[in-house]
Design a protein around this motif. Structure first.
Motif, PDB file in Angstrom:
ATOM      1  N   TRP A 147      -3.636   0.850 -10.531  1.00  0.00           N
ATOM      2  CA  TRP A 147      -2.859  -0.258  -9.943  1.00  0.00           C
ATOM      3  C   TRP A 147      -3.464  -1.632 -10.241  1.00  0.00           C
ATOM      4  O   TRP A 147      -2.754  -2.521 -10.741  1.00  0.00           O
ATOM      5  CB  TRP A 147      -2.700  -0.011  -8.451  1.00  0.00           C
ATOM      6  CG  TRP A 147      -2.189  -1.142  -7.609  1.00  0.00           C
ATOM      7  CD1 TRP A 147      -2.873  -1.791  -6.621  1.00  0.00           C
ATOM      8  CD2 TRP A 147      -0.895  -1.751  -7.640  1.00  0.00           C
ATOM      9  NE1 TRP A 147      -2.096  -2.748  -6.038  1.00  0.00           N
ATOM     10  CE2 TRP A 147      -0.858  -2.753  -6.645  1.00  0.00           C
ATOM     11  CE3 TRP A 147       0.238  -1.545  -8.413  1.00  0.00           C
ATOM     12  CZ2 TRP A 147       0.243  -3.543  -6.409  1.00  0.00           C
ATOM     13  CZ3 TRP A 147       1.367  -2.343  -8.181  1.00  0.00           C
ATOM     14  CH2 TRP A 147       1.361  -3.321  -7.190  1.00  0.00           C
TER      15      TRP A 147
ATOM     16  N   ALA B 259       3.554   5.160 -13.628  1.00  0.00           N
ATOM     17  CA  ALA B 259       3.702   6.365 -12.816  1.00  0.00           C
ATOM     18  C   ALA B 259       4.694   7.322 -13.460  1.00  0.00           C
ATOM     19  O   ALA B 259       4.472   8.548 -13.498  1.00  0.00           O
ATOM     20  CB  ALA B 259       4.147   5.996 -11.405  1.00  0.00           C
TER      21      ALA B 259
ATOM     22  N   THR C  48       0.834  -1.210   0.000  1.00  0.00           N
ATOM     23  CA  THR C  48       0.000   0.000   0.000  1.00  0.00           C
ATOM     24  C   THR C  48       0.862   1.251   0.000  1.00  0.00           C
ATOM     25  O   THR C  48       0.606   2.207  -0.746  1.00  0.00           O
ATOM     26  CB  THR C  48      -0.936   0.000   1.221  1.00  0.00           C
ATOM     27  OG1 THR C  48      -1.808  -1.126   1.146  1.00  0.00           O
ATOM     28  CG2 THR C  48      -1.759   1.278   1.264  1.00  0.00           C
TER      29      THR C  48
ATOM     30  N   ARG D 221       4.617  -4.503 -10.106  1.00  0.00           N
ATOM     31  CA  ARG D 221       5.378  -3.346  -9.634  1.00  0.00           C
ATOM     32  C   ARG D 221       6.129  -2.672 -10.766  1.00  0.00           C
ATOM     33  O   ARG D 221       6.210  -1.443 -10.834  1.00  0.00           O
ATOM     34  CB  ARG D 221       6.338  -3.770  -8.524  1.00  0.00           C
ATOM     35  CG  ARG D 221       5.621  -4.213  -7.258  1.00  0.00           C
ATOM     36  CD  ARG D 221       6.537  -4.171  -6.063  1.00  0.00           C
ATOM     37  NE  ARG D 221       5.782  -4.394  -4.827  1.00  0.00           N
ATOM     38  CZ  ARG D 221       6.143  -3.945  -3.649  1.00  0.00           C
ATOM     39  NH1 ARG D 221       7.244  -3.213  -3.529  1.00  0.00           N
ATOM     40  NH2 ARG D 221       5.416  -4.187  -2.566  1.00  0.00           N
TER      41      ARG D 221
ATOM     42  N   VAL E 277       2.323   1.771  -3.457  1.00  0.00           N
ATOM     43  CA  VAL E 277       1.348   2.302  -4.409  1.00  0.00           C
ATOM     44  C   VAL E 277       1.090   3.781  -4.162  1.00  0.00           C
ATOM     45  O   VAL E 277       0.931   4.568  -5.110  1.00  0.00           O
ATOM     46  CB  VAL E 277       0.037   1.489  -4.325  1.00  0.00           C
ATOM     47  CG1 VAL E 277      -1.062   2.143  -5.148  1.00  0.00           C
ATOM     48  CG2 VAL E 277       0.269   0.063  -4.801  1.00  0.00           C
TER      49      VAL E 277
ATOM     50  N   ILE F 111      -2.784   5.870  -9.112  1.00  0.00           N
ATOM     51  CA  ILE F 111      -3.189   4.961  -8.032  1.00  0.00           C
ATOM     52  C   ILE F 111      -4.378   4.105  -8.471  1.00  0.00           C
ATOM     53  O   ILE F 111      -4.419   2.891  -8.224  1.00  0.00           O
ATOM     54  CB  ILE F 111      -3.537   5.762  -6.765  1.00  0.00           C
ATOM     55  CG1 ILE F 111      -2.270   6.421  -6.201  1.00  0.00           C
ATOM     56  CG2 ILE F 111      -4.169   4.871  -5.704  1.00  0.00           C
ATOM     57  CD1 ILE F 111      -2.525   7.342  -5.030  1.00  0.00           C
TER      58      ILE F 111
ATOM     59  N   ARG G 163      -1.313  -5.436 -10.870  1.00  0.00           N
ATOM     60  CA  ARG G 163      -0.551  -5.293  -9.625  1.00  0.00           C
ATOM     61  C   ARG G 163       0.933  -5.650  -9.820  1.00  0.00           C
ATOM     62  O   ARG G 163       1.606  -6.152  -8.908  1.00  0.00           O
ATOM     63  CB  ARG G 163      -1.169  -6.134  -8.500  1.00  0.00           C
ATOM     64  CG  ARG G 163      -2.627  -5.755  -8.231  1.00  0.00           C
ATOM     65  CD  ARG G 163      -3.221  -6.526  -7.073  1.00  0.00           C
ATOM     66  NE  ARG G 163      -4.645  -6.256  -6.965  1.00  0.00           N
ATOM     67  CZ  ARG G 163      -5.175  -5.223  -6.311  1.00  0.00           C
ATOM     68  NH1 ARG G 163      -4.376  -4.366  -5.693  1.00  0.00           N
ATOM     69  NH2 ARG G 163      -6.479  -5.053  -6.265  1.00  0.00           N
TER      70      ARG G 163
ATOM     71  N   TYR H 190       3.704  -0.758 -12.848  1.00  0.00           N
ATOM     72  CA  TYR H 190       3.225   0.400 -12.090  1.00  0.00           C
ATOM     73  C   TYR H 190       4.270   1.516 -12.069  1.00  0.00           C
ATOM     74  O   TYR H 190       3.939   2.705 -12.205  1.00  0.00           O
ATOM     75  CB  TYR H 190       2.881  -0.037 -10.666  1.00  0.00           C
ATOM     76  CG  TYR H 190       2.201   1.037  -9.841  1.00  0.00           C
ATOM     77  CD1 TYR H 190       0.912   1.455 -10.132  1.00  0.00           C
ATOM     78  CD2 TYR H 190       2.857   1.621  -8.762  1.00  0.00           C
ATOM     79  CE1 TYR H 190       0.286   2.435  -9.366  1.00  0.00           C
ATOM     80  CE2 TYR H 190       2.238   2.589  -7.993  1.00  0.00           C
ATOM     81  CZ  TYR H 190       0.949   2.993  -8.297  1.00  0.00           C
ATOM     82  OH  TYR H 190       0.337   3.963  -7.547  1.00  0.00           O
TER      83      TYR H 190
END
Length: 384
Positions: A123, A137, A14, A130, A17, A120, A128, A133
């Motif tokens: 995600w 981002a 969490t 990484r 993220v 966010i 999910r 993500y």
């Protein structure tokens, strides 16, 4: 969106993220600011946000401050701001009334916050992963086209709302998807096509639950939530049309005013072919037309990948969001493709699979932010 957990690993996930996009927001702001100081050393640093506000951004600032033009337009001969949909400038206009800052500063801060929220929200759609993500981002907050999402353009709100639509559809929450689509259709005209994605998802859910297509019409019409969702989804567009009819007597003014920018409806494939063949006659590697055409081509390829993965609601939405604008020419296709969340999310999931490609992609995104900001400040029309 996130709940406290007794599992330390979930708590760390969490924090990852939530904090990662914040880091990229700060890094992206630093890169763009340094590029601004390099390109415009004589401009006061306090003019940073204003200097990045180019092209359509100026229209949105005026809309947030004064609303829509009457007809005829004062001091203008052939253009009004009716082509620009109301939701995001209206939201910024309301916030500006509450915050004692210049409109462009407020709008830029709201855009960065919206981009943060969009990352966010994406995600789960990124599997999910990484690596995916991190790339997403970086793309949104500190990549070459992050300027679209951090100054005053509607793309950032379009990305957030599109992401929410497909988050809701992933849980077959038709009413949630419809509410997001209603706002999406008041953000850009192509947002209304997410209504079709709701219908496609409902068809897929029916086939999966029943195991047959028999009785599909009655089965769908027998779902009150779905029927209500179909009515809610296009309300943003209809509300804007009603306003335009009241305000200037033309509910389709957003389409009719396109003539002021010289846009003509024609075969989108022809526009694409002409753009790809517009070879430079100087030392440039690519012309602006080729860059725009390549952006559209990349969007088509990624839409094909969505279809191959049987992500039909997203594929239908992306296909229409590419070919409808393309039928009016190549203008802004790089911006439009950059703001297509299903496409960029798909791209990042692909680039994040391999460690080497992931690292090279991340480096290219961060380096590209510098050069793209210089090109933006220098007036490169491919970025319009």
């Amino acid at each position: 969106m996130f709940q406290a957990s007794s599992d330390p690993r979930e708590d760390r996930a969490t924090l990852f993220v939530l904090l990662l996009p914040l880091a990229f927001a700060l890094l992206g702001t630093l890169i763009r600011f340094l590029a601004f100081r390099y390109q415009l050393p004589d401009i006061p640093f306090t003019n940073y946000f204003q200097s990045l506000c180019r092209w359509d951004c100026g229209w949105y600032v005026r809309m947030a401050e004064t609303g829509y033009d009457p007809f005829p337009v004062p001091n203008r001969t052939n253009a009004g701001n009716w082509a620009f949909f109301p939701f995001y400038p209206m939201l910024v206009g309301v916030i500006t009334k509450l915050v004692p800052l210049p409109t462009i500063v407020t709008a830029s801060l709201v855009s960065i916050a919206t981009a943060y929220a969009a990352v966010i929200a994406a995600w789960p759609l990124l599997g999910r992963s990484r690596k995916a993500y991190i790339l997403y981002a970086a793309f949104m907050l500190s990549g070459p086209v992050s300027i679209y999402f951090t100054t005053f353009f509607t793309e950032v709100m379009f990305v957030l709302l599109t992401t929410l639509v497909f988050r809701f559809l992933g849980r077959s929450n038709y009413l949630g998807a419809a509410a997001a689509t209603a706002l999406l259709s008041a953000t850009r005209i192509v947002g209304v096509f997410a209504s079709l994605s709701i219908g496609v998802q409902a068809l897929m859910d029916y086939r999966r639950n029943r195991g047959t297509w028999r009785g599909v019409i009655g089965g769908l019409l027998g779902q009150p939530r779905l029927v209500l969702a179909i009515f809610i989804a296009p309300l943003g567009l209809f509300a804007y049309m009603a306003f335009l009819h009241y305000w200037i007597g033309d509910g389709l003014a957003f389409s009719h005013v396109q003539r002021a920018w010289g846009r003509q409806i024609a075969n989108p494939i022809l526009y694409l072919w002409q753009g790809l063949n517009a070879w430079p006659d100087d030392e440039r590697w690519l012309t602006p037309s080729q860059i725009l055409a390549l952006a559209a081509t990349a969007g088509i390829v990624l839409t094909g990948i969505l279809a191959w993965r049987r992500q039909w609601p997203a594929a239908v939405f992306a296909l229409l969001c590419i070919f409808i604008p393309l039928s009016a020419g190549l203008a802004s296709m790089l911006r439009f493709m950059s703001g297509m969340a299903p496409l960029t999310i798909t791209a990042m999931t692909i680039l994040g699979r391999n460690r080497i490609i992931f690292m090279l992609s991340l480096a290219a995104l961060l380096a590209g932010a510098w050069f793209a900001t210089l090109a933006w400040l220098g007036g490169n029309v491919a970025l319009v």
